[in-house]
Design an enzyme around this catalytic site. Sequence first.
Site, PDB file in Angstrom:
ATOM      1  N   TYR A   1     -21.445  48.984  46.908  1.00  0.00           N
ATOM      2  CA  TYR A   1     -22.457  48.640  47.932  1.00  0.00           C
ATOM      3  C   TYR A   1     -21.692  48.505  49.386  1.00  0.00           C
ATOM      4  O   TYR A   1     -20.517  47.857  49.384  1.00  0.00           O
ATOM      5  CB  TYR A   1     -23.298  47.572  47.907  1.00  0.00           C
TER       6      TYR A   1
ATOM      7  N   LYS B   1     -21.934  15.857  34.719  1.00  0.00           N
ATOM      8  CA  LYS B   1     -23.156  16.452  35.245  1.00  0.00           C
ATOM      9  C   LYS B   1     -22.942  17.810  35.383  1.00  0.00           C
ATOM     10  O   LYS B   1     -21.752  18.317  34.996  1.00  0.00           O
ATOM     11  CB  LYS B   1     -23.086  15.807  36.760  1.00  0.00           C
TER      12      LYS B   1
HETATM   13  C1  LIG Z   1     -19.349  13.848  40.863  1.00  0.00           C
HETATM   14  C2  LIG Z   1     -18.862  12.595  40.732  1.00  0.00           C
HETATM   15  C3  LIG Z   1     -17.567  12.029  40.264  1.00  0.00           C
HETATM   16  C4  LIG Z   1     -16.572  12.911  39.846  1.00  0.00           C
HETATM   17  O1  LIG Z   1     -15.969  13.677  40.966  1.00  0.00           O
HETATM   18  P1  LIG Z   1     -14.597  14.530  40.829  1.00  0.00           P
HETATM   19  O2  LIG Z   1     -14.210  14.589  42.370  1.00  0.00           O
HETATM   20  O3  LIG Z   1     -15.182  15.969  40.242  1.00  0.00           O
HETATM   21  O4  LIG Z   1     -13.851  13.771  39.875  1.00  0.00           O
HETATM   22  C5  LIG Z   1     -17.445  10.613  40.424  1.00  0.00           C
HETATM   23  N1  LIG Z   1     -18.474   9.718  40.910  1.00  0.00           N
HETATM   24  C6  LIG Z   1     -19.660  10.244  41.353  1.00  0.00           C
HETATM   25  C7  LIG Z   1     -20.775   9.247  41.668  1.00  0.00           C
HETATM   26  C8  LIG Z   1     -19.807  11.673  41.332  1.00  0.00           C
HETATM   27  O5  LIG Z   1     -21.060  12.229  41.860  1.00  0.00           O
END
Ligand SMILES: *Cc1c(COP(=O)(O)O)cnc(C)c1O
Length: 386
Positions: free
Chosen positions: A282, A53
Amino acid sequence: MTADSNASPSGPLSQLPLEHLSEALISSAHLACNVKKIRDLIGKERKIMGVVKANAYGHDAPYIAGCLEKLGVSDFGVANIDEALQLRQTKAICDNSRILAFCSPLDSHIPFYLRHNVTMTVTDFRTMHAAAAAAKAANRLLNVHVKVDTGMGRLGLPPEKAMELLSSIEENDHLQLEGVYTHFAQSTISDDFTRRQTDCFRHLCSEFEHRFRRSVIKHAAGSGAIICQKNAHLDMVRPGIMLYGYPPDSTTTIGPELKPVMQFQAKIIFIKEVAPGTSISYNRTWIAPEKRTIATISAGYADGYHRRLSNRSSVTINGRSYPQAGTVTMDQTMVDLGNASRAAVGDTAVLFGWDGPSAADLADMAGTISYELLCAVSARVTRVFI
Ligand SMILES: *Cc1c(COP(=O)(O)O)cnc(C)c1O
C-alpha cells in the site's frame, strides 16, 4: 474421483493437523528462568504476585498462571473480575490461590468477587460501603486490598485520607483487609518523587500496623521497582513484564538477564523476484532499488505485527535477518530477501523472540514499549506451549 487422486504432497485428506500460518511459541522454561532471576533479586522471605492481566501480556493467562503455580507462586494479579473469573473457571490454578483484581469494581461486580473468591481492590469509601453491604447480604467475608494513590494518579485515596478508609475496613465485620498497595508513576529512576511515594506508603502502613497491632501484606513494586527500588520490595512484589522476559524500559540496563517467553513467528507463503523500480504494498512506500527477491509472510497488523513497524523492522528467516519492506498490511507483511536468498515457501519467519529481534527492539522502532507489542499479539495467532 478416488481417494488416491485427492492425496496431496503434504499427505492424505484430513490426516494432518493444520499447520499454523502464524503462531506464538510460549516457553515455560524461559518463564522459570525469569522467576528465578526475580527470586534472586528479592530474597526468599518475599512473595511474588504473578501479574497475568491482559491474557498474561498476550502469553495465555491460564497457561502462564498454571506454570507459575508449579513454580511456587500462589498470588496472581489481574486487571478485573472478568480476567479473575477466567482463571477460576478454567481451573488454571488452585481454588485457594489468591487472585487480586487491580481495578476498582462496579457495584454490580461485587457479588462475583464473593462467589468466586476473588480479592477486591478498594479505592474509596463509596466502594467500601457497597462492598460491605454486598458481603453482609451474602453473609460472607470479602477479602480486600486497599489501593493508595501515592503519586500514580490513577486509583485510590491519597495517604492522608487512606488511614480513615483502612480503619473503617478494619472495623467492618464483613470485610477482611488482607493487604495494602500502591503503584509507582516512574519506578526506574530514583528521584525525589519516587522516594516520596515509597516513604509515604511505608509510613502509612506502619502507622496502621502499629495502631491495629497486626500486619497486612504490603506491596508496591512492579518490574521497574523490583530492579531499581529495593526499599520498595516490602512483603510482596508484582512483576509483569519481567516474567515475560523484558526490562521495564529501554533505559534500564542494570536488571538481570531475562529470557523472552514468547516467540512470534509466521510462515512464508509466497516468494517472487521483482525488477528494479517495482513498488511493494500500500501507498508504494518501498521501491526495489535493484532486482530483489520478496517474500510475503502470513502475519500483519491484525495478528499484532504493528503497522508502525512498516519499513523499520527486520525479521529472521533461517537464522538470517532481513529488512521488512513496504507497508505492513492487515494479514500479510513483505520482506526483502535481497538477491540470493535460500528461503522457501513454508519456511518460518521470526517476527520477534529468542531466535529473532526482541520485542524491545521492535518497540523502539515503533515508538512504543515491549508491553504493547506483546499484548497486541492477537487471538488469531495460535499459542503453542513448549
Ligand atoms: C501491570 C501492573 C503491574 C506489573 O507491572 P510491570 O511493569 O509489567 O511489572 C504491577 N502492579 C499493577 C497494579 C499493575 O497494574
